[in-house]
Design a protein around this motif. Structure first.
Motif, PDB file in Angstrom:
ATOM      1  N   TRP A   1      -5.791  -7.652  -1.746  1.00 25.02           N
ATOM      2  CA  TRP A   1      -6.933  -6.848  -1.316  1.00 25.02           C
ATOM      3  C   TRP A   1      -6.524  -5.924  -0.168  1.00 25.02           C
ATOM      4  N   TYR A   2      -5.648  -6.446   0.714  1.00 24.68           N
ATOM      5  CA  TYR A   2      -5.265  -5.727   1.927  1.00 24.68           C
ATOM      6  C   TYR A   2      -3.805  -5.313   1.867  1.00 24.68           C
ATOM      7  N   GLU A   3      -3.485  -4.276   2.614  1.00 26.46           N
ATOM      8  CA  GLU A   3      -2.107  -3.837   2.825  1.00 26.46           C
ATOM      9  C   GLU A   3      -1.990  -3.320   4.247  1.00 26.46           C
ATOM     10  N   ASN A   4      -1.079  -3.951   5.019  1.00 28.83           N
ATOM     11  CA  ASN A   4      -0.887  -3.585   6.427  1.00 28.83           C
ATOM     12  C   ASN A   4      -2.184  -3.635   7.228  1.00 28.83           C
ATOM     13  N   GLY A   5      -3.006  -4.666   6.942  1.00 28.25           N
ATOM     14  CA  GLY A   5      -4.238  -4.864   7.684  1.00 28.25           C
ATOM     15  C   GLY A   5      -5.385  -3.969   7.290  1.00 28.25           C
ATOM     16  N   GLU A   6      -5.197  -3.117   6.271  1.00 24.05           N
ATOM     17  CA  GLU A   6      -6.244  -2.199   5.827  1.00 24.05           C
ATOM     18  C   GLU A   6      -6.639  -2.535   4.391  1.00 24.05           C
ATOM     19  N   MET A   7      -7.959  -2.495   4.142  1.00 26.20           N
ATOM     20  CA  MET A   7      -8.451  -2.736   2.791  1.00 26.20           C
ATOM     21  C   MET A   7      -7.984  -1.616   1.882  1.00 26.20           C
ATOM     22  N   LYS A   8      -7.427  -1.954   0.730  1.00 20.25           N
ATOM     23  CA  LYS A   8      -6.931  -0.956  -0.192  1.00 20.25           C
ATOM     24  C   LYS A   8      -8.091  -0.164  -0.794  1.00 20.25           C
TER      25      LYS A   8
ATOM     26  N   GLN B   1     -15.858  -3.531  11.172  1.00 23.21           N
ATOM     27  CA  GLN B   1     -14.478  -3.808  11.548  1.00 23.21           C
ATOM     28  C   GLN B   1     -14.110  -5.247  11.204  1.00 23.21           C
ATOM     29  N   VAL B   2     -12.940  -5.399  10.609  1.00 27.07           N
ATOM     30  CA  VAL B   2     -12.422  -6.740  10.351  1.00 27.07           C
ATOM     31  C   VAL B   2     -11.499  -7.147  11.491  1.00 27.07           C
ATOM     32  N   GLU B   3     -11.039  -8.381  11.454  1.00 35.84           N
ATOM     33  CA  GLU B   3     -10.140  -8.860  12.493  1.00 35.84           C
ATOM     34  C   GLU B   3      -8.856  -8.023  12.514  1.00 35.84           C
ATOM     35  N   ASP B   4      -8.360  -7.728  13.702  1.00 32.77           N
ATOM     36  CA  ASP B   4      -7.189  -6.867  13.860  1.00 32.77           C
ATOM     37  C   ASP B   4      -5.913  -7.699  13.722  1.00 32.77           C
ATOM     38  N   HIS B   5      -5.503  -7.908  12.479  1.00 30.07           N
ATOM     39  CA  HIS B   5      -4.306  -8.698  12.208  1.00 30.07           C
ATOM     40  C   HIS B   5      -3.192  -7.845  11.604  1.00 30.07           C
ATOM     41  N   ALA B   6      -3.342  -6.530  11.680  1.00 28.39           N
ATOM     42  CA  ALA B   6      -2.390  -5.627  11.021  1.00 28.39           C
ATOM     43  C   ALA B   6      -0.966  -5.798  11.527  1.00 28.39           C
ATOM     44  N   LYS B   7      -0.800  -6.087  12.813  1.00 28.14           N
ATOM     45  CA  LYS B   7       0.538  -6.161  13.400  1.00 28.14           C
ATOM     46  C   LYS B   7       1.052  -7.592  13.553  1.00 28.14           C
ATOM     47  N   LEU B   8       0.298  -8.555  13.033  1.00 28.82           N
ATOM     48  CA  LEU B   8       0.713  -9.954  13.144  1.00 28.82           C
ATOM     49  C   LEU B   8       1.642 -10.320  11.986  1.00 28.82           C
ATOM     50  N   THR B   9       2.652 -11.121  12.302  1.00 26.50           N
ATOM     51  CA  THR B   9       3.645 -11.539  11.301  1.00 26.50           C
ATOM     52  C   THR B   9       3.667 -13.050  11.191  1.00 26.50           C
ATOM     53  N   CYS B  10       3.672 -13.548   9.967  1.00 32.62           N
ATOM     54  CA  CYS B  10       3.745 -14.986   9.726  1.00 32.62           C
ATOM     55  C   CYS B  10       5.135 -15.488  10.101  1.00 32.62           C
ATOM     56  N   HIS B  11       5.209 -16.496  10.967  1.00 35.97           N
ATOM     57  CA  HIS B  11       6.509 -16.969  11.451  1.00 35.97           C
ATOM     58  C   HIS B  11       7.265 -17.741  10.382  1.00 35.97           C
ATOM     59  N   ARG B  12       6.591 -18.153   9.313  1.00 33.91           N
ATOM     60  CA  ARG B  12       7.253 -18.911   8.247  1.00 33.91           C
ATOM     61  C   ARG B  12       7.687 -18.017   7.093  1.00 33.91           C
TER      62      ARG B  12
END
Length: 304
Positions: free
Chosen positions: A297-304, A240-251
């Protein structure tokens, strides 16, 4: 017969690319051996460079050995191109070699990095150089390096599996974050530098060549293109990788990529995409500029 003066080069203050020819020959030999035996650590005589040990001297020596006037160099420190360490190394390499500088992953031929692999996919014509503080994955379980070398020779990694099992039993999940041990080409276990778990799958069957170098520990190892890199996992407990799928960059507004957490005075947090140039290009694209972002490499927190 040629005169001796015709066989020698004019005196110069330093060799091209700072390192002398003998140092480069030795490092190149060890780099070729590292490619031939993926994941196996090769000792080398780490030279002095104008920066302190522990600040990327291993990666810098590899970059100086590879660089030529046609190279385009990108240097990142935990994803940022504009940190003091990254900017200093990039300018130094450019000054002593005449190579070009860039922040764009797609333009670079050599990418030297501390702690991160860029979010954009790298190609066959690119080389990734990772700085490594501690190259020995067995050090936490075997402090005697002579015995650790024997364990590598015997492919004896039982103690590493035991550490992961203990974490699983005590915490309900594997707690190993950065430097997650990985099996390279089905033979040698390596520590893939302090990159987060998020970045380890990027090394598996990658198109680019990766060198990992520890100047302080005097070790080089490599992951050639199209080589299997498999994190150590149990068959019933998936990696498992870090769960950043739902995080959004504020900038930049991008989401589903590896983020840095920025604590706020009110007790909350903002998030910013770790790959700074990837975020910059996303901002430029949203403002209508003609900027091309490469495949990721990733899309929506999942490895392509």
């Amino acid at each position: 017969m040629n005169a001796l003066t015709q066989l020698t080069k004019p005196w110069s203050a330093m060799s091209y690319g700072f390192l002398d020819a003998s140092a480069k020959r030795e490092i190149r030999r060890k780099m070729l051996k590292a490619i031939a035996v993926p994941g196996c650590q090769m000792p080398y005589a780490s030279r002095e460079v104008p920066m302190a040990r522990g600040w990327g001297t291993g990666g810098l020596q590899v970059t100086l050995t590879l660089v030529n006037p046609k190279s385009v160099v990108k240097v990142i420190d935990q994803g940022a191109d504009d940190s003091v360490n990254a900017a200093s190394i990039r300018k130094f390499v450019s000054r002593v070699s005449g190579a070009g500088e860039t922040w764009d992953t797609r333009e670079a031929t050599i990418i030297q990095s501390r702690h991160r692999i860029p979010e954009e996919v790298m190609g066959e014509d690119q080389i990734l150089v990772l700085q490594v503080p501690n190259p020995e994955p067995l050090r936490p379980v075997e402090p005697n390096m002579s015995i650790a070398r024997e364990m590598h020779a015997d492919a004896d990694y039982g103690r590493l599996w035991l550490v992961l099992y203990e974490q699983l039993v005590r915490s309900g999940r594997i707690m190993q974050g950065a430097s997650y041990p990985a099996l390279v080409n089905g033979r040698h276990v390596m520590t893939p530098s302090p990159i987060p778990r998020w970045d380890v799958p990027k090394l598996n069957m990658a198109k680019h060549l990766t060198f990992l170098s520890a100047g302080r520990e005097k070790r080089i190892y490599a992951v050639p293109p199209y080589t299997k890199v498999e994190p150590l996992v149990f068959s019933d407990v998936p990696y498992q990788v870090e769960d950043h799928a739902k995080l959004t960059c504020h900038r930049s507004g991008v989401e589903g990529f590896f983020m840095n957490e920025i604590p706020q005075d009110n007790g909350g947090s903002l998030f910013e995409v770790s790959d700074s140039n990837f975020g910059i290009k996303a901002i430029q694209q949203s403002e209508g500029e003609a900027v091309e972002i490469g495949n990721t490499w990733y899309e929506n927190g999942e490895m392509k």
